[in-house]
Design an enzyme around this catalytic site. Structure first.
Site, PDB file in Angstrom:
ATOM      1  N   ASP A 260       0.870  -1.166   0.000  1.00  0.00           N
ATOM      2  CA  ASP A 260       0.000   0.000   0.000  1.00  0.00           C
ATOM      3  C   ASP A 260       0.918   1.231   0.000  1.00  0.00           C
ATOM      4  O   ASP A 260       2.130   1.133   0.142  1.00  0.00           O
ATOM      5  CB  ASP A 260      -0.959  -0.031   1.206  1.00  0.00           C
ATOM      6  CG  ASP A 260      -2.199   0.815   0.948  1.00  0.00           C
ATOM      7  OD1 ASP A 260      -3.227   0.596   1.605  1.00  0.00           O
ATOM      8  OD2 ASP A 260      -2.132   1.700   0.073  1.00  0.00           O
TER       9      ASP A 260
HETATM   10  C1  GLC Z   1      -4.241   4.315  -0.450  1.00  0.00           C
HETATM   11  C2  GLC Z   1      -5.174   3.178  -0.077  1.00  0.00           C
HETATM   12  C3  GLC Z   1      -5.225   2.071  -1.077  1.00  0.00           C
HETATM   13  C4  GLC Z   1      -5.006   2.602  -2.480  1.00  0.00           C
HETATM   14  C5  GLC Z   1      -3.604   3.174  -2.554  1.00  0.00           C
HETATM   15  C6  GLC Z   1      -3.316   3.794  -3.925  1.00  0.00           C
HETATM   16  O1  GLC Z   1      -3.501   4.711   0.661  1.00  0.00           O
HETATM   17  O2  GLC Z   1      -4.946   2.599   1.203  1.00  0.00           O
HETATM   18  O3  GLC Z   1      -6.502   1.440  -0.936  1.00  0.00           O
HETATM   19  O4  GLC Z   1      -5.148   1.551  -3.425  1.00  0.00           O
HETATM   20  O5  GLC Z   1      -3.349   4.133  -1.539  1.00  0.00           O
HETATM   21  O6  GLC Z   1      -4.133   4.898  -4.142  1.00  0.00           O
END
Ligand code: GLC
Length: 672
Positions: A260
């Site tokens: 993440d």
């Molecule tokens: C965010 C979210 C995740 C998302 C990622 C990219 O922090 O936790 O769900 O896919 O970043 O945007």
């Protein structure tokens, strides 16, 4: 996507790659077109040309992706193409209901259809992968990301997972890769506070939180994203036991792990890594292949190699998986394939909007309808439309809808005006969406007194749920409470419409004081249209709650499948499991939802008297539509193991079926 068939080409590439080029393949960077995480954003074009970037997120558009892809293909030494990812959680351009809403349709066919359209629109925007479906089981409305989940039940979550993987990945010609997130038990963050610690029993982990991810892996999910959270102090981004020993070795997952947003670098903040090198080593050993916006791999792995925390073989394993993923996308055959998908024609756009309308209708839950106040079929009277969401457009799209064409959405009041001739509809906002007063409560009260019936549109803004959207008190903002009391005090029939990203805690006087309650959630591009169709009877509601609505904040977490305890709640027994100051029962239960017609369900008929290990039991029931309107009913099959080696939930959902019946008709509904 396994690397079968590409091995020789991958071996040759690996043998030729420098360390920087290898680490570049493990590095995902974000543009600044939209913000989905902290820190500095913006495409580092020089790094892309130098081969220090392997993939990009938050960058879309056929020509825009083509231009950046050209840098990777033409400027770098080896010409390895990028892949582009985005959060297409409930639609790309055509926005569907948030997952928590769509789960209320209890229809895997619909779930797959909307994912297929979302995939097509993502492919038309030059994208290769979506960071969806979000599969966290959630039972805490304080947590803002409950909006992105399929609700509280693991069986529903697993069916949702399968449908979404098929929808995203199996459509032709415009499929995209899907990412199961956030692995795992992120919905258990302590007190519903975003990113907070997680503690979970092994049994709950395996019976509740892992099943939707196991279903996604069984369906062939291309990628998995670990959660920001920990389990019992071990952050998921460093959890080799679950990421590798369970998911890869035991479940057979062959895809890639994408961290993440800065989740690897966050291991330092978690307090399990002293610096980026240790954080990178922990994530690499756990089995994470791509570092999204953490730069831990690019900057930390060289030092980790020097310190002997990781070795080149381990790095090569991840590089190989990423290259195999790109081969599987066809990027080495045609790096610009996704840029040439083309735009949809008018008819296809129209079809997509109709699917968005159908999905919004099927996700909108009717929870109260006293005196048959709905449907409002008589448009000769006067109608008051009150509330900050009555004329909302952007907010109806919900969180994760950056590209939703809000200017093309129709509001509740605009759609109802098509049914009520001008002059007989009076519209007042009555309050702002947040807790601020806008001074028009008095005007709203006048209108409520003057009209035959009021439609009161309350709820949240799209920014009050989703990521970083935790609310310690998940109720209506104070100004809306004051507005509701003024409208109810007018003494006329009131239809309450709630647009929100979570179950809201509603006061007794509000639920008792209105004649009808309609939960529209954030229904996407066609929310206003779908709500008007239900209020006027053009569509007979069929949705059922996929998540419990607590009566008090203090009940949270609350869900239908709790265990009985040794002293089950008994209002007549002091020494039983209950509160002194609150009911035990929730406001609305999982599976609750009304129709404008009525159904009866006969006694279940089993196809055998006993069930042995490994056998399958067939159950059927007779279902009748005893009303005067065609309708769709959802039949749930719950089990309770009355005596077992451990205490079992009072109810466990094992199957659900939908049945559509004309008035005064009946049919048998079977479980298998
Ligand atoms: C965010 C979210 C995740 C998302 C990622 C990219 O922090 O936790 O769900 O896919 O970043 O945007």
């Amino acid at each position: 996507m396994s690397d079968d068939g590409f091995n020789a080409r991958i071996d040759a590439l690996l043998a030729d790659m420098t360390l920087t080029e290898k680490l570049g393949q493990l590095n995902m960077v974000s543009s600044d077109l939209t913000v989905t995480g902290p820190g500095k954003r913006g495409l580092p074009l020089a790094d892309i040309s130098a081969g220090r970037v392997g993939s990009v997120l938050n960058w879309w558009g056929a020509e825009e992706t083509r231009a950046v892809q050209r840098r990777a293909v033409e400027d770098t030494r080896l010409g390895i193409p990028l892949f582009f990812g985005f959060d297409i959680v409930h639609g790309q351009r055509t926005i569907f209901p948030i997952p928590l809403a769509e789960a209320c349709a209890f229809d895997p066919v619909l779930w797959e259809q909307t994912a297929r359209v979302a995939a097509a629109e993502g492919a038309e925007d030059g994208l290769h992968i979506t960071f969806a479906p979000m599969l966290d089981v959630a039972r805490d409305p304080r947590w803002g990301r409950i909006a992105e989940t399929p609700g509280e039940d693991p069986f529903v979550g697993a069916q949702f997972a399968r449908a979404k993987v098929r929808g995203f990945q199996n459509g032709s010609p415009c499929a995209i890769a899907a990412t199961a997130k956030h692995f795992v038990a992120y919905g258990l963050v302590n007190a519903g506070r975003e990113y907070a610690q997680v503690d979970v029993s092994d049994r709950a982990l395996h019976e509740v939180y892992l099943p939707p991810f196991h279903a996604a892996v069984s369906e062939g999910i291309a990628a998995i994203m670990p959660a920001f959270s920990d389990i019992a102090g071990l952050p998921m981004h460093a959890n080799r036991k679950l990421l590798t020993e369970v998911v890869r070795d035991r479940w057979g997952f062959k895809g890639i792990y994408i961290s993440d947003y800065a989740g690897i670098a966050d291991l330092v903040s978690h307090g399990v890594a002293a610096d980026l090198a240790e954080a990178a080593a922990l994530a690499m050993l756990a089995g994470i292949d791509i570092d999204m916006m953490g730069f831990a791999y690019l900057k930390g792995l060289p030092a980790a190699l020097e310190r002997g925390l990781v070795n080149m073989t381990q790095i090569d394993v991840s590089v190989r998986r990423v290259l195999a993923f790109k081969f599987g996308l066809g990027l080495f055959d045609d790096p610009y394939r996704a840029c040439n998908v083309g735009r949809p024609n008018t008819q296809r756009k129209r079809d997509r909007r109709f699917l968005a309308l159908e999905s919004a209708r099927r996700s909108t839950v009717l929870l109260k309808n006293d005196n048959h106040v709905l449907p409002m079929t008589d448009s000769t009277g006067s109608l008051a439309i009150i509330g900050p969401l009555a004329d909302a457009h952007h907010d109806m799209l919900g969180p994760w809808s950056a590209l939703g064409e809000a200017d093309e959405t129709i509001s509740i009041v605009d759609r109802l005006r098509l049914h009520w001739p001008h002059g007989r509809i009076m519209h007042v906002a009555g309050a702002r969406l947040d807790s601020g007063d806008d001074g028009s409560i008095r005007a709203a009260s006048v209108v409520a007194h003057a009209c035959d019936i009021s439609v009161l549109c309350l709820g949240e803004s799209r920014h009050m749920s989703g990521e970083a959207g935790s609310r310690a008190d998940p109720s209506l903002p104070a100004a809306q409470i004051r507005l509701a009391r003024a409208v109810i005090d007018a003494g006329r029939p009131v239809v309450l419409v709630l647009c929100c990203g979570r179950p809201l805690v509603l006061p007794d006087w509000l639920v008792d004081g209105v004649d009808a309650v309609v939960v529209a959630w954030f229904g996407g591009s066609e929310t206003g249209h779908a709500i008007a169709d239900i209020l006027t009877g053009s569509f007979n509601p069929s949705a059922r709650l996929a998540v419990t609505w607590p009566a008090q904040v203090g009940q949270i977490p609350i869900w239908y499948g709790m265990r009985p305890t040794g002293r089950p709640a008994d209002p007549n027994e002091l020494y039983s499991s209950k509160y002194l100051d609150s009911p035990v029962e929730p406001r609305f239960v999982f599976g609750e939802g009304m129709s404008f017609t009525s159904f009866t369900i006969g006694e279940p008929v089993l196809d055998r008297p006993e069930l042995r290990v490994g056998e399958c039991l067939g159950v059927s029931v007779d279902v009748a539509n005893t009303g005067s309107m065609r309708g769709r009913s959802t039949i749930f099959l719950f089990l309770h193991d009355a005596v077992a080696s451990i205490s079992r939930p009072m109810l466990e959902l094992k199957a659900f079926r939908q049945i559509e019946l004309g008035p005064e008709s009946a049919r048998k509904c079977a479980s298998s």
